[in-house]
Design a protein around this motif. Structure first.
Motif, PDB file in Angstrom:
ATOM      1  N   GLY A   9      19.392 -44.467  35.876  1.00 29.76           N
ATOM      2  CA  GLY A   9      20.439 -44.764  35.141  1.00 29.76           C
ATOM      3  C   GLY A   9      21.713 -44.115  35.743  1.00 29.76           C
ATOM      4  O   GLY A   9      21.675 -43.693  36.965  1.00 29.76           O
ATOM      5  N   SER A  10      22.678 -44.239  34.819  1.00 34.72           N
ATOM      6  CA  SER A  10      23.813 -43.703  35.510  1.00 34.72           C
ATOM      7  C   SER A  10      23.998 -42.121  35.304  1.00 34.72           C
ATOM      8  O   SER A  10      23.707 -41.441  34.276  1.00 34.72           O
ATOM      9  CB  SER A  10      25.168 -44.441  35.110  1.00 34.72           C
ATOM     10  OG  SER A  10      25.261 -44.246  33.665  1.00 34.72           O
ATOM     11  N   ILE A  11      25.056 -41.587  35.992  1.00 33.20           N
ATOM     12  CA  ILE A  11      25.407 -40.087  35.664  1.00 33.20           C
ATOM     13  C   ILE A  11      26.451 -40.239  34.550  1.00 33.20           C
ATOM     14  O   ILE A  11      27.493 -40.757  34.524  1.00 33.20           O
ATOM     15  CB  ILE A  11      26.253 -39.563  37.076  1.00 33.20           C
ATOM     16  CG1 ILE A  11      25.224 -39.658  38.302  1.00 33.20           C
ATOM     17  CG2 ILE A  11      26.760 -38.239  36.495  1.00 33.20           C
ATOM     18  CD1 ILE A  11      25.829 -39.178  39.567  1.00 33.20           C
ATOM     19  N   PRO A  12      26.153 -39.443  33.558  1.00 30.58           N
ATOM     20  CA  PRO A  12      27.169 -39.421  32.542  1.00 30.58           C
ATOM     21  C   PRO A  12      28.551 -39.095  32.799  1.00 30.58           C
ATOM     22  O   PRO A  12      29.040 -37.945  33.495  1.00 30.58           O
ATOM     23  CB  PRO A  12      26.486 -38.058  31.552  1.00 30.58           C
ATOM     24  CG  PRO A  12      25.111 -38.143  32.155  1.00 30.58           C
ATOM     25  CD  PRO A  12      24.998 -38.378  33.334  1.00 30.58           C
ATOM     26  N   ASN A  50      16.846 -42.049  41.398  1.00 35.44           N
ATOM     27  CA  ASN A  50      17.017 -43.491  41.381  1.00 35.44           C
ATOM     28  C   ASN A  50      18.435 -43.667  40.422  1.00 35.44           C
ATOM     29  O   ASN A  50      18.541 -44.681  39.523  1.00 35.44           O
ATOM     30  CB  ASN A  50      15.795 -44.027  40.449  1.00 35.44           C
ATOM     31  CG  ASN A  50      14.563 -43.871  41.398  1.00 35.44           C
ATOM     32  OD1 ASN A  50      14.693 -44.210  42.647  1.00 35.44           O
ATOM     33  ND2 ASN A  50      13.561 -43.463  40.711  1.00 35.44           N
ATOM     34  N   LEU A  51      19.353 -42.835  40.548  1.00 38.29           N
ATOM     35  CA  LEU A  51      20.468 -42.985  39.668  1.00 38.29           C
ATOM     36  C   LEU A  51      21.455 -44.238  40.228  1.00 38.29           C
ATOM     37  O   LEU A  51      21.294 -44.516  41.535  1.00 38.29           O
ATOM     38  CB  LEU A  51      21.458 -41.641  39.750  1.00 38.29           C
ATOM     39  CG  LEU A  51      20.918 -40.567  39.390  1.00 38.29           C
ATOM     40  CD1 LEU A  51      21.372 -39.223  39.579  1.00 38.29           C
ATOM     41  CD2 LEU A  51      20.222 -40.549  37.771  1.00 38.29           C
ATOM     42  N   THR A  52      22.370 -44.641  39.330  1.00 43.52           N
ATOM     43  CA  THR A  52      22.973 -45.900  39.790  1.00 43.52           C
ATOM     44  C   THR A  52      24.442 -45.868  39.206  1.00 43.52           C
ATOM     45  O   THR A  52      24.766 -44.852  38.600  1.00 43.52           O
ATOM     46  CB  THR A  52      22.511 -47.277  39.236  1.00 43.52           C
ATOM     47  OG1 THR A  52      22.361 -47.018  37.842  1.00 43.52           O
ATOM     48  CG2 THR A  52      21.087 -47.631  39.767  1.00 43.52           C
ATOM     49  N   GLY A  53      25.336 -46.465  39.884  1.00 38.71           N
ATOM     50  CA  GLY A  53      26.747 -46.935  39.306  1.00 38.71           C
ATOM     51  C   GLY A  53      27.709 -45.953  40.269  1.00 38.71           C
ATOM     52  O   GLY A  53      27.218 -45.559  41.496  1.00 38.71           O
ATOM     53  N   VAL A  54      28.695 -45.775  39.817  1.00 35.60           N
ATOM     54  CA  VAL A  54      29.738 -45.089  40.600  1.00 35.60           C
ATOM     55  C   VAL A  54      30.283 -43.819  39.988  1.00 35.60           C
ATOM     56  O   VAL A  54      30.008 -43.666  38.877  1.00 35.60           O
ATOM     57  CB  VAL A  54      30.888 -46.054  40.811  1.00 35.60           C
ATOM     58  CG1 VAL A  54      30.701 -47.265  41.722  1.00 35.60           C
ATOM     59  CG2 VAL A  54      31.612 -46.522  39.679  1.00 35.60           C
TER      60      VAL A  54
END
Length: 308
Positions: free
Chosen positions: A281-284, A302-306
């Motif tokens: 998932g994404s970093i809060p 397995n973190l995603t996003g920017v």
């Protein structure tokens, strides 16, 4: 009347003399008990470089022996600190006779074998540190027999098995360090230690989920479970349960699921290590609100996003 008064005075003086002799005799017996216990320990030490225990003999007062400190009130052995002396040996059961002992420190030596059950008699102990030796076996069940214990440090040994549930009896504990051993389980009962501030079980053989009790210790400031085989997800309300947390190190495990969305509520957090897990998932976004944070490690997941 004068003769009666004279006889009473003589009797009073004799009573005083007898009492004084009796008191001294008791004191000598007590310190002799400590002396015997320590001489038994010396006989179980097979190597002490440079004759470092040179004055451990009956010709010198026990309270002046190397590594020994006596209490001012009872003149009994209150502290035994044999740290960094390069000693090799085992701990004999006689050590349990040091009934006034408050501190027991054998840091960075080569003591080995198991811990004798007679140590349970040391009811005044506040500090135990056997770190960096070669002790083995499990933590005995009687480890719950130290009602005043505040700190226990067993890191860097060969202890194995599960931490006994009896650890819940150590209600005064503020710090537990079991790192660099072979423990495979910590009990949920550890969560009942209301005074505990620091829990280190780094680089062991822990597996499965972290007991929920660990995530419910409001006094905890440092939690380090780095380098085990722990799995499962982190509770989303971890910061509400651990409001005093300053260090959280769960790196090099098998944790998965998303990062807690309310991680930003750990307002006291200084160090955060979650690297080398299976988080996804994404970093809060609100993680940027952790204004006290000095170091953060989230790599190899397995973190995603920017990152904004």
């Amino acid at each position: 009347m004068e003769r009666i008064g004279f006889l009473l005075s003589i009797t009073f003086l004799l009573v005083l003399q007898y009492s004084s002799v009796g008191t001294v005799g008791v004191a000598e017996t007590n310190i002799t008990t400590d002396q015997s216990a320590l001489l038994a320990l010396k006989s179980h030490i097979t190597s002490y470089p440079h004759n470092i225990l040179f004055n451990w003999s009956t010709t010198t007062s026990v309270c002046n022996w190397v590594g020994v400190t006596c209490g001012a009130r009872h003149l009994r052995v209150a502290s035994l600190n044999l740290s960094y002396m390069g000693l090799t040996g085992t701990i004999p059961p006689h050590l349990g006779n040091l009934s006034f002992l408050v501190e027991l420190l054998f840091i960075n030596n080569s003591f080995h074998g198991t811990l004798p059950k007679e140590l349970a008699y040391l009811r005044r102990l506040k500090l135990i540190s056997f770190r960096y030796n070669n002790f083995m076996g499990s933590i005995p069940l009687w480890f719950g027999s130290f009602p005043k214990l505040q700190s226990i440090d067993l890191r860097g040994n060969q202890f194995s098995g599960s931490v006994p549930r009896e650890i819940r009896n150590l209600t005064m504990l503020k710090e537990i360090n079991l790192s660099y051993n072979k423990f495979n389980e910590i009990p949920n009962e550890i969560g009942s230690l209301d005074e505990l501030e620091k829990l280190y079980v780094q680089s062991n053989a822990l597996k499965g989920h972290v007991p929920l009790g660990v995530f419910n210790m409001s006094s905890l400031t440092n939690l380090n479970l780095h380098g085990n085989n722990l799995s499962g997800s982190l509770p989303d309300n971890i910061c509400q349960q651990l409001p005093s947390l300053q260090e959280l190190d769960l790196g090099l495990n098998q944790f998965d699921g998303p990062l807690p969305s309310k991680l930003w509520q750990c307002t006291q957090l200084l160090f955060l290590t979650l690297e080398e897990n299976n988080f996804s998932g994404s970093i809060p976004r609100k993680i940027g609100n952790l204004t006290q944070l000095r170091e953060i490690y989230l790599g190899v997941n397995n973190l995603t996003g920017v990152i904004d």
